[in-house]
Design an enzyme around this catalytic site. Structure first.
Site: not given
Ligand SMILES: *Cc1c(COP(=O)(O)O)cnc(C)c1O
Length: 402
Positions: A94, A116, A383
């Site tokens: 993020k 948000e 992610s």
């Molecule tokens: C917020 C988040 C997501 C989901 O958000 P996307 O916009 O779909 O990437 C996925 N993995 C993690 C670790 C997150 O914090």
């Protein structure tokens, strides 16, 4: 043939029938100004240098691309690579779009940033970059989430952000989004709304996809050879687009977006035990953009469920829906139980605790890899890292914390 890479970042913000800018007239000038400054800035050398400098020295980019030798052996098929976005500062991808948008806010002369947040991950990343760049920060959070996600509230407050519990509606993410939009309408002069994924009105999907696309560009450089499959989880879609974007015009590269199957994707009328928008969503216009949403016959948005806090959004990014429609990406889903098994298997084979969101991608890799020959390459986007999920996983594995 048109370049999908270019089309997904096109200046109209329309992707086939999806996307667009369905906002109250009062917000139009704000969106237009943001769009203009965004397209100017990304061509500007000093903006690029500043952002790349922060990526490198503050966030820790490039993040590693790591060959999961043990997991690959165990599954007995394709070679599996993990793109470790969890090693970013704040523990997830993020920060890639938070840094980008915060620099745009400064260029726009804004002193105040609002955001948000659902589980608090986006709020935390926003509060972090605001602390770093000297911007005032207000985070709207559904009152229910405010109660369930205390650790993130604590950290956001320590970072100097004001966290506002939203008591309207179901007291969850979409109520927080509504409150943030209201705030923006009331404070158009000094405030930037730092939206946290590839959703919302144009230019947000294009802007966040642009800032996240660094993930795929790094993978291309880091990988010896071309990937056969890219796999990423899909909440709003930002980490998936981030991994996929650079490869959209490489015909041989298959892409799979994995959403939350929760307890199973069977429908009940008002509530979903999942967040499978690709499977069961319908086209609608909500929160400023046209895409797939989980909604009932009256167009009311349904509640969702996922073991992971970041994948339970009832809508999904318009670019991904377009890419799915034209057959460029495939989609799949993982059940909560499969996600927990994936969490454990990745930890035991590779010593990596992935975020429960990312474990949806791992669960798909576990199904896919054994079916492929050993010379094929799968890259999945890890992610985020798993620390944040401590309270959820200890309960699921029946471990008492105190
Ligand atoms: C917020 C988040 C997501 C989901 O958000 P996307 O916009 O779909 O990437 C996925 N993995 C993690 C670790 C997150 O914090």
């Amino acid at each position: 043939m048109k370049s999908l890479k270019k089309y997904i970042l096109n200046k109209t913000g329309h992707f086939g029938e999806y996307g667009g800018r369905y906002v109250p007239e009062l917000l139009m000038p704000i969106m237009e100004e943001l769009e203009k400054v965004f397209y100017e800035s990304i061509k500007d050398r000093s903006f690029q240098d500043e952002l790349n400098g922060l990526y490198k020295t503050y966030s820790g980019r490039p993040t590693p691309l790591y060959f999961c030798e043990n997991l690959s052996k165990k599954l007995g098929g394709a070679r599996i690579y993990l793109k470790n976005e969890g090693l970013n500062h704040t523990g997830a991808h993020k920060i890639n779009h938070c840094l980008g948008q915060a620099l745009l806010a400064k260029r726009l002369g804004k002193k105040r940033v609002i955001a948000e947040t659902g589980a608090g991950q986006h709020g935390l990343a926003t509060a972090t970059v605001c602390a770093k760049l000297g911007l005032e920060c207000v985070v709207y959070m559904g009152a229910k989430d405010f109660r369930r996600q205390r650790p993130n509230v604590f950290f956001m407050e320590r970072l100097g952000a004001k966290v506002v519990p939203v008591k309207s509606g179901g007291q969850i993410l979409r109520d927080a989004i509504n409150e943030a939009l209201k705030d923006l309408i009331s404070n158009p002069e000094d405030t930037h709304y730092l939206l946290g994924t590839v959703c919302g009105p144009h230019p947000y999907p294009v802007m966040n996809a642009h800032f996240q696309s660094i993930v795929g560009r790094e993978v291309r450089k880091q990988l010896d050879g071309s990937p056969d499959y890219l796999v990423a989880c899909v909440g709003g879609g930002s980490n998936a687009i981030g991994l996929f974007h650079d490869f959209l015009d490489d015909e041989g590269v298959k892409m799979i977006g994995v959403e939350a199957g929760g307890k199973g994707i069977k429908e009940t009328s008002s509530k979903c035990d999942h967040a499978a928008r690709f499977e069961t969503g319908e086209t609608g216009v909500v929160e400023g953009f046209k895409s797939y949403f989980l909604q009932n016959k009256d167009g009311q948005i349904k509640d969702t469920h996922s073991i992971s806090a970041g994948l339970d959004y009832s809508g999904v990014g318009p670019q991904l829906v377009y890419l799915k429609d034209i057959g460029r990406i495939e989609t799949s889903y993982a059940l909560d139980d499969e996600v927990l098994s994936a969490y454990e298997l990745l930890a035991r084979t590779e010593g990596v605790f992935a975020a429960l969101e990312s474990c949806h991608a791992v669960a798909e890799v576990i199904k896919l890899a054994p079916k492929l020959p050993k010379n094929k390459i799968i890259v999945f986007n890890c992610s985020g890292r798993g620390d944040k999920d401590l309270f959820i996983v200890t309960e699921k594995f029946n471990f008492k914390i105190s």
